[in-house]
Design an enzyme around this catalytic site. Sequence first.
Site, PDB file in Angstrom:
ATOM      1  N   ASP A  96       0.994  -1.441   0.205  1.00 18.74           N
ATOM      2  CA  ASP A  96      -0.098  -0.011   0.045  1.00 18.74           C
ATOM      3  C   ASP A  96       0.970   1.279  -0.144  1.00 18.74           C
ATOM      4  O   ASP A  96       2.077   1.344   0.512  1.00 18.74           O
ATOM      5  CB  ASP A  96      -0.905  -0.042   1.241  1.00 18.74           C
ATOM      6  CG  ASP A  96      -0.379  -0.412   2.621  1.00 18.74           C
ATOM      7  OD1 ASP A  96       0.780  -0.805   2.534  1.00 18.74           O
ATOM      8  OD2 ASP A  96      -0.752   0.196   3.514  1.00 18.74           O
ATOM      9  N   GLU A 163      -0.767  -2.512   5.195  1.00 18.93           N
ATOM     10  CA  GLU A 163       0.529  -2.214   6.162  1.00 18.93           C
ATOM     11  C   GLU A 163       0.220  -0.851   6.862  1.00 18.93           C
ATOM     12  O   GLU A 163       0.327  -0.858   8.083  1.00 18.93           O
ATOM     13  CB  GLU A 163       1.729  -2.270   5.701  1.00 18.93           C
ATOM     14  CG  GLU A 163       2.726  -2.537   6.677  1.00 18.93           C
ATOM     15  CD  GLU A 163       3.300  -1.209   7.366  1.00 18.93           C
ATOM     16  OE1 GLU A 163       3.591  -1.208   8.623  1.00 18.93           O
ATOM     17  OE2 GLU A 163       3.149  -0.117   6.699  1.00 18.93           O
TER      18      GLU A 163
END
Length: 437
Positions: A96, A163
Site C-alpha cells: 500500500d 500495512e
Amino acid sequence: MKLTAVAALAIILPMPVAAQDIAAEVGKQMPSLMKIYDDFHANPELSFMEVRSAGILAAEARGLGFSVAEKVGGTGIVAVMENGPGPVVLVRADMDALPVTEQTGLPGASKVRVTTKEGVETGVMHACGHDTHMTAWVGVARLMAAHKDRWSGTLVMIGQPAEERGAGARMMLEDGLYTRFPKPDYALAFHDAAQFPAGMIGYTPGYALANVDSVDILVKGVGGHGAYPQTTKDPIVLASRIVTALQTLVAREVSPLDSAVVTVGSFHAGAKHNIIPDEARLQLTVRSYTDEVRTHLLDGIARIAKGEAIAAGLPDDKMPEVTVDRNEFTPSTYNTPELTRDMAEFLTGRFGAARVHQLPPVMGGEDFGRFSRDDKDIQSLIFWVGGVPQAEFDAAKKEGRTLPSLHSPFWAPDAHAVVSTATEALTAMAMKLMPKG
Ligand SMILES: [Zn+2]
Ligand SMILES: [Zn+2]
C-alpha cells in the site's frame, strides 16, 4: 536445530554456492526491475485498494511457476513454490501507498489523486517505499524460480495489503495464511530506510519496532457563554489538564529502562472566541515494546482521563469516552535474536562490514511482527535497506540539513540501490535457509 545444521554446512562450504552469481544475476535483472519499479511508483494505491499492484505480483509469480492465490485477506496474494524437502520460508512485501501528494519534482513522480472513503481528496504516493518492496519481491521470485537447483524447501511469497493501517497482516492470517498455505519456519522482509545511505543494510536483534495504538478521547463538558465560565464545565481546560497529566505516564509510571511514547497529535474543540464548547476531542499515538508496558499505558490513559474529569467536577454521565481502535493496533516487531545474528554474519560476509550495521530499535510500527507473534516456532527477521542517494546523504551531513523521512512528500529513494541490495540479500538468505541436500 535447523540453524545448527545450516551452520555446519557453512563450515564445509565456507562460501555460499555461487555467491557472485546471484549479484551478477541481480545486475542483469535490474533494467527490467526498474521498469517495474517506475510503474509501481507512478501507480500507487491506498490501503485496502491494492488491486492493480497485487495483480502485477500475481501475474509475475504465476509466469514463474508459483501456484498463486489471490484475495487472501482482502487484496493480498500468496505465491507458493514447493521445491523438495526442507523448511518453509516466507518472504513478504507490503503493497500500500499513502495519502500524500508527491513533491519530489522527479519525472516519474506520482500524479495519482483519489477521494478517500472519508471524502477527502488527496494525492497518493509510495512515500513509505513499498514500491521498492514489491519490486524486490519480483526480483527474489525470479531468482528463486530460475535457480531451483540451489535450494530445497518451500518458498511462500506474499503480497500484503494495508500495512499502513496496521490491518493487512492480521487480515491475511485471519483468512487462513497458515492453514490454507504452508506455515513458515522462517519469515523474512525488509523495509527501505530514509536515514541511511543507499545500499546500507541495518538489523536489530530482538525488539526492532514498537507496539502502536491509536487512542481517541472524547472529553465532555457543559458549554455556554465565554463571559460566564462559572455556568459551564469547560472541556478545553479539562482536556488541557488531561494532556498535561498524560505526560506523567511515561515520565513517572514506566520504568526508565522500558520504552514508551504517549503523544497527543490532535486536539480539536470549539468554533468561536466567546463560546465555551460542549466537548473536546483528542487523538493519541501510544507506543511501547512489551505487552506489560502497553497495558499499563492504555489503562493509565483511561484512569487519568476519568480522574481529571472527576477533579473538574463533571457528573458521572459526562465522564470522558476513551476509545482504543483495536483494528489499527500494530504489535511490536521482534526479530528472533539467533536468526538475526546468523543472517547479519552471513550478510556481512557477502556485502562487507562497511555496508552491514546493527541499529538501535525505533518506536515506529510495522505489522510484519504479526507473522511470528503468536507462534514461537516461527523465526522472523525484518531488516532495513538504506535508500538515501550517497551524494544527498553527504551533502545533508555537511550542511547539517535534515533528510526527508519516510512518509514525507519529498522522500525520493535511490530505488536502484534499494531494489538491487534487497533482492540480493533476500535471495541469498532464502537459499541459505533452504540449503540443498
Ligand atoms: Zn509507512
Ligand atoms: Zn512502510
